[in-house]
Design a protein around this motif. Structure first.
Motif, PDB file in Angstrom:
ATOM      1  N   ARG A 199       0.837  -1.202   0.000  1.00 26.41           N
ATOM      2  CA  ARG A 199       0.000   0.000   0.000  1.00 26.41           C
ATOM      3  C   ARG A 199       0.876   1.258   0.000  1.00 26.41           C
ATOM      4  O   ARG A 199       0.577   2.244  -0.629  1.00 26.41           O
ATOM      5  CB  ARG A 199      -0.866  -0.022   1.271  1.00 26.41           C
ATOM      6  N   LYS A 200       1.968   1.200   0.738  1.00 30.71           N
ATOM      7  CA  LYS A 200       2.831   2.386   0.892  1.00 30.71           C
ATOM      8  C   LYS A 200       4.271   1.927   1.136  1.00 30.71           C
ATOM      9  O   LYS A 200       4.582   1.393   2.196  1.00 30.71           O
ATOM     10  CB  LYS A 200       2.307   3.190   2.096  1.00 30.71           C
ATOM     11  N   LYS A 201       5.110   2.119   0.128  1.00 33.50           N
ATOM     12  CA  LYS A 201       6.510   1.656   0.219  1.00 33.50           C
ATOM     13  C   LYS A 201       7.257   2.309   1.383  1.00 33.50           C
ATOM     14  O   LYS A 201       8.176   1.735   1.951  1.00 33.50           O
ATOM     15  CB  LYS A 201       7.256   1.999  -1.083  1.00 33.50           C
ATOM     16  N   SER A 202       6.869   3.561   1.691  1.00 33.27           N
ATOM     17  CA  SER A 202       7.576   4.287   2.753  1.00 33.27           C
ATOM     18  C   SER A 202       6.872   4.143   4.103  1.00 33.27           C
ATOM     19  O   SER A 202       6.997   5.008   4.963  1.00 33.27           O
ATOM     20  CB  SER A 202       7.683   5.766   2.387  1.00 33.27           C
ATOM     21  N   SER A 203       6.152   3.039   4.292  1.00 28.48           N
ATOM     22  CA  SER A 203       5.427   2.831   5.555  1.00 28.48           C
ATOM     23  C   SER A 203       6.365   2.911   6.754  1.00 28.48           C
ATOM     24  O   SER A 203       7.527   2.489   6.686  1.00 28.48           O
ATOM     25  CB  SER A 203       4.776   1.436   5.573  1.00 28.48           C
ATOM     26  N   LEU A 204       5.787   3.414   7.846  1.00 29.14           N
ATOM     27  CA  LEU A 204       6.492   3.365   9.130  1.00 29.14           C
ATOM     28  C   LEU A 204       5.909   2.196   9.921  1.00 29.14           C
ATOM     29  O   LEU A 204       4.715   2.191  10.259  1.00 29.14           O
ATOM     30  CB  LEU A 204       6.279   4.682   9.888  1.00 29.14           C
ATOM     31  N   PHE A 205       6.743   1.198  10.188  1.00 34.35           N
ATOM     32  CA  PHE A 205       6.308   0.021  10.941  1.00 34.35           C
ATOM     33  C   PHE A 205       6.742   0.152  12.399  1.00 34.35           C
ATOM     34  O   PHE A 205       7.886   0.515  12.680  1.00 34.35           O
ATOM     35  CB  PHE A 205       6.923  -1.250  10.356  1.00 34.35           C
ATOM     36  N   GLY A 206       5.835  -0.165  13.304  1.00 33.67           N
ATOM     37  CA  GLY A 206       6.168  -0.289  14.714  1.00 33.67           C
ATOM     38  C   GLY A 206       6.480  -1.760  14.948  1.00 33.67           C
ATOM     39  O   GLY A 206       5.627  -2.616  14.693  1.00 33.67           O
ATOM     40  N   LEU A 207       7.685  -2.063  15.396  1.00 29.40           N
ATOM     41  CA  LEU A 207       8.095  -3.473  15.468  1.00 29.40           C
ATOM     42  C   LEU A 207       8.221  -3.978  16.902  1.00 29.40           C
ATOM     43  O   LEU A 207       8.570  -3.222  17.815  1.00 29.40           O
ATOM     44  CB  LEU A 207       9.416  -3.666  14.737  1.00 29.40           C
ATOM     45  N   ALA A 208       7.950  -5.260  17.065  1.00 31.65           N
ATOM     46  CA  ALA A 208       7.989  -5.909  18.374  1.00 31.65           C
ATOM     47  C   ALA A 208       9.019  -7.030  18.371  1.00 31.65           C
ATOM     48  O   ALA A 208       9.373  -7.563  17.319  1.00 31.65           O
ATOM     49  CB  ALA A 208       6.608  -6.477  18.692  1.00 31.65           C
ATOM     50  N   THR A 209       9.455  -7.386  19.553  1.00 31.06           N
ATOM     51  CA  THR A 209      10.367  -8.527  19.711  1.00 31.06           C
ATOM     52  C   THR A 209       9.629  -9.623  20.490  1.00 31.06           C
ATOM     53  O   THR A 209       8.409  -9.658  20.506  1.00 31.06           O
ATOM     54  CB  THR A 209      11.650  -8.077  20.432  1.00 31.06           C
ATOM     55  N   GLY A 210      10.368 -10.511  21.145  1.00 27.06           N
ATOM     56  CA  GLY A 210       9.719 -11.629  21.836  1.00 27.06           C
ATOM     57  C   GLY A 210       9.497 -12.769  20.854  1.00 27.06           C
ATOM     58  O   GLY A 210       9.809 -12.656  19.660  1.00 27.06           O
ATOM     59  N   SER A 211       8.955 -13.881  21.342  1.00 24.52           N
ATOM     60  CA  SER A 211       8.813 -15.056  20.478  1.00 24.52           C
ATOM     61  C   SER A 211       7.640 -14.939  19.499  1.00 24.52           C
ATOM     62  O   SER A 211       7.681 -15.516  18.413  1.00 24.52           O
ATOM     63  CB  SER A 211       8.667 -16.317  21.327  1.00 24.52           C
ATOM     64  N   SER A 212       6.618 -14.169  19.860  1.00 21.53           N
ATOM     65  CA  SER A 212       5.399 -14.154  19.033  1.00 21.53           C
ATOM     66  C   SER A 212       5.624 -13.734  17.575  1.00 21.53           C
ATOM     67  O   SER A 212       5.080 -14.364  16.678  1.00 21.53           O
ATOM     68  CB  SER A 212       4.327 -13.283  19.686  1.00 21.53           C
ATOM     69  N   PRO A 213       6.415 -12.665  17.304  1.00 17.77           N
ATOM     70  CA  PRO A 213       6.553 -12.269  15.887  1.00 17.77           C
ATOM     71  C   PRO A 213       7.661 -12.982  15.109  1.00 17.77           C
ATOM     72  O   PRO A 213       7.850 -12.706  13.921  1.00 17.77           O
ATOM     73  CB  PRO A 213       6.853 -10.766  15.988  1.00 17.77           C
ATOM     74  N   VAL A 214       8.378 -13.925  15.750  1.00 16.95           N
ATOM     75  CA  VAL A 214       9.517 -14.563  15.069  1.00 16.95           C
ATOM     76  C   VAL A 214       9.076 -15.257  13.773  1.00 16.95           C
ATOM     77  O   VAL A 214       9.698 -15.112  12.713  1.00 16.95           O
ATOM     78  CB  VAL A 214      10.228 -15.560  16.017  1.00 16.95           C
ATOM     79  N   ILE A 226       2.632   5.968  13.226  1.00 16.10           N
ATOM     80  CA  ILE A 226       3.031   4.634  12.761  1.00 16.10           C
ATOM     81  C   ILE A 226       1.921   4.098  11.859  1.00 16.10           C
ATOM     82  O   ILE A 226       0.735   4.212  12.183  1.00 16.10           O
ATOM     83  CB  ILE A 226       3.248   3.724  13.992  1.00 16.10           C
ATOM     84  N   ASP A 227       2.295   3.526  10.720  1.00 21.79           N
ATOM     85  CA  ASP A 227       1.261   2.992   9.811  1.00 21.79           C
ATOM     86  C   ASP A 227       0.726   1.657  10.308  1.00 21.79           C
ATOM     87  O   ASP A 227      -0.476   1.432  10.287  1.00 21.79           O
ATOM     88  CB  ASP A 227       1.844   2.826   8.397  1.00 21.79           C
ATOM     89  N   LEU A 228       1.637   0.783  10.703  1.00 26.06           N
ATOM     90  CA  LEU A 228       1.199  -0.518  11.232  1.00 26.06           C
ATOM     91  C   LEU A 228       2.051  -0.857  12.448  1.00 26.06           C
ATOM     92  O   LEU A 228       3.282  -0.971  12.336  1.00 26.06           O
ATOM     93  CB  LEU A 228       1.348  -1.623  10.170  1.00 26.06           C
ATOM     94  N   GLN A 229       1.407  -1.004  13.589  1.00 26.19           N
ATOM     95  CA  GLN A 229       2.111  -1.364  14.829  1.00 26.19           C
ATOM     96  C   GLN A 229       1.936  -2.853  15.086  1.00 26.19           C
ATOM     97  O   GLN A 229       0.803  -3.347  15.181  1.00 26.19           O
ATOM     98  CB  GLN A 229       1.545  -0.565  16.012  1.00 26.19           C
ATOM     99  N   ILE A 230       3.038  -3.571  15.189  1.00 28.85           N
ATOM    100  CA  ILE A 230       3.009  -4.990  15.559  1.00 28.85           C
ATOM    101  C   ILE A 230       3.195  -5.084  17.076  1.00 28.85           C
ATOM    102  O   ILE A 230       4.071  -4.423  17.642  1.00 28.85           O
ATOM    103  CB  ILE A 230       4.158  -5.770  14.866  1.00 28.85           C
ATOM    104  N   LEU A 231       2.390  -5.913  17.709  1.00 26.66           N
ATOM    105  CA  LEU A 231       2.507  -6.103  19.163  1.00 26.66           C
ATOM    106  C   LEU A 231       2.468  -7.582  19.514  1.00 26.66           C
ATOM    107  O   LEU A 231       1.810  -8.378  18.821  1.00 26.66           O
ATOM    108  CB  LEU A 231       1.346  -5.421  19.893  1.00 26.66           C
ATOM    109  N   GLY A 232       3.136  -7.920  20.636  1.00 23.87           N
ATOM    110  CA  GLY A 232       2.910  -9.193  21.301  1.00 23.87           C
ATOM    111  C   GLY A 232       2.195  -8.862  22.601  1.00 23.87           C
ATOM    112  O   GLY A 232       1.880  -7.693  22.874  1.00 23.87           O
ATOM    113  N   LEU A 233       1.934  -9.875  23.395  1.00 22.55           N
ATOM    114  CA  LEU A 233       1.207  -9.652  24.658  1.00 22.55           C
ATOM    115  C   LEU A 233       1.926 -10.383  25.788  1.00 22.55           C
ATOM    116  O   LEU A 233       2.151 -11.593  25.703  1.00 22.55           O
ATOM    117  CB  LEU A 233      -0.223 -10.190  24.504  1.00 22.55           C
TER     118      LEU A 233
END
Ligand code: GLP
Length: 239
Positions: A26-41, A122-129
């Motif tokens: 949708r947007k090449k220059s997107s700003l992604f919010g990134l998460a760590t932990g095991s969930s997004p691996v 942020i365009d898309l924020q990834i989260l774990g819990l």
């Protein structure tokens, strides 16, 4: 809140990667919010398999342990390099993460907030819990913390994260985390939750009252959240 229940972790990771790449397309220059932990691996693994162009994308990470340098095997800076940045063509100057070894942590929090402000929503924020309902390292408390801050980790969080270290004693007691304001200002949010150990907190966070005692419950107030769970994590919510 949109809820997608996947059969297992692998399916969940594939669906998450699709959503992530949809945003990139949708947007090449997107700003992604990134998460760590095991969930997004698994999601990062799926993303790395595709030959996608991240040269214009930007990213901000949620958090970092206080006292771990970016080369420490358990630092989130290293996690991001190993799981994503070295596998796709993100431009290093467009990726941001708090510095856990900054001599003045308050200044570092202010610096990171400055970066977040400059980058915009942020365009898309990834989260774990977390098992106690934390997102990033926003731990349960009396108020929802808005800005980047230093946090004392809860004993449940230290225990949960001890599996990544050789002993519980090695887990840092403090972390720097993005506050809830940039998360809630994100245009869309994708939260990934997997496994039966998370089933109870999924119910409390997304079907219980909105309270700073369960920081993730604030997501109930966001207009564009997708909860991506596997069956095990969703088992108490299906009736
Ligand atoms: C960690 C991280 C969070 C992560 C959460 C869940 O402590 N700071 O960003 O989402 O805890 O971790 P996991 O996905 O390994 O269960």
């Amino acid at each position: 809140m949109k809820i997608i229940v996947s059969e297992n972790y692998q399916k969940l990771s594939e669906v998450a990667a699709e959503q992530f790449l949809k945003q990139l397309h949708r947007k090449k220059s997107s700003l992604f919010g990134l998460a760590t932990g095991s969930s997004p691996v698994g999601m990062y693994e799926e993303i790395a398999k595709r030959k996608e162009d991240f040269s214009k994308a930007k990213s901000v990470n949620l958090d970092e342990y206080v006292s771990l340098s970016s080369s420490h095997p358990q630092s989130y800076a290293r996690f991001m390099r190993e799981n994503l940045f070295e596998k796709v063509n993100f431009d290093a100057k467009n990726t941001f993460i708090p510095c856990g070894t900054a001599p003045d942590l308050e200044k570092e929090c202010a610096r990171y907030d400055g970066i977040l402000k400059k980058l915009g929503a942020i365009d898309l924020q990834i989260l774990g819990l977390g098992h106690d309902g934390h997102i990033g390292f926003n731990e349960p408390g009396d108020i929802f913390e808005k800005d980047t801050h230093v946090v004392e980790l809860q004993s449940t969080t230290i225990e949960a994260n001890a599996r990544f270290f050789s002993s519980k004693e090695e887990v840092p007691r403090r972390a720097i985390t993005m506050g809830l304001r940039p998360i809630m200002n994100a245009k869309s949010i994708l939260i990934l939750v997997s496994g039966k150990s998370k089933a109870e907190i999924v119910k409390r966070a997304f079907f219980g009252p909105v309270t700073p005692k369960v920081p993730a419950s604030i997501l109930q107030l966001h207009p564009q959240v997708t909860l991506l769970v596997d069956r095990e994590a969703y088992q108490f919510c299906e009736s």
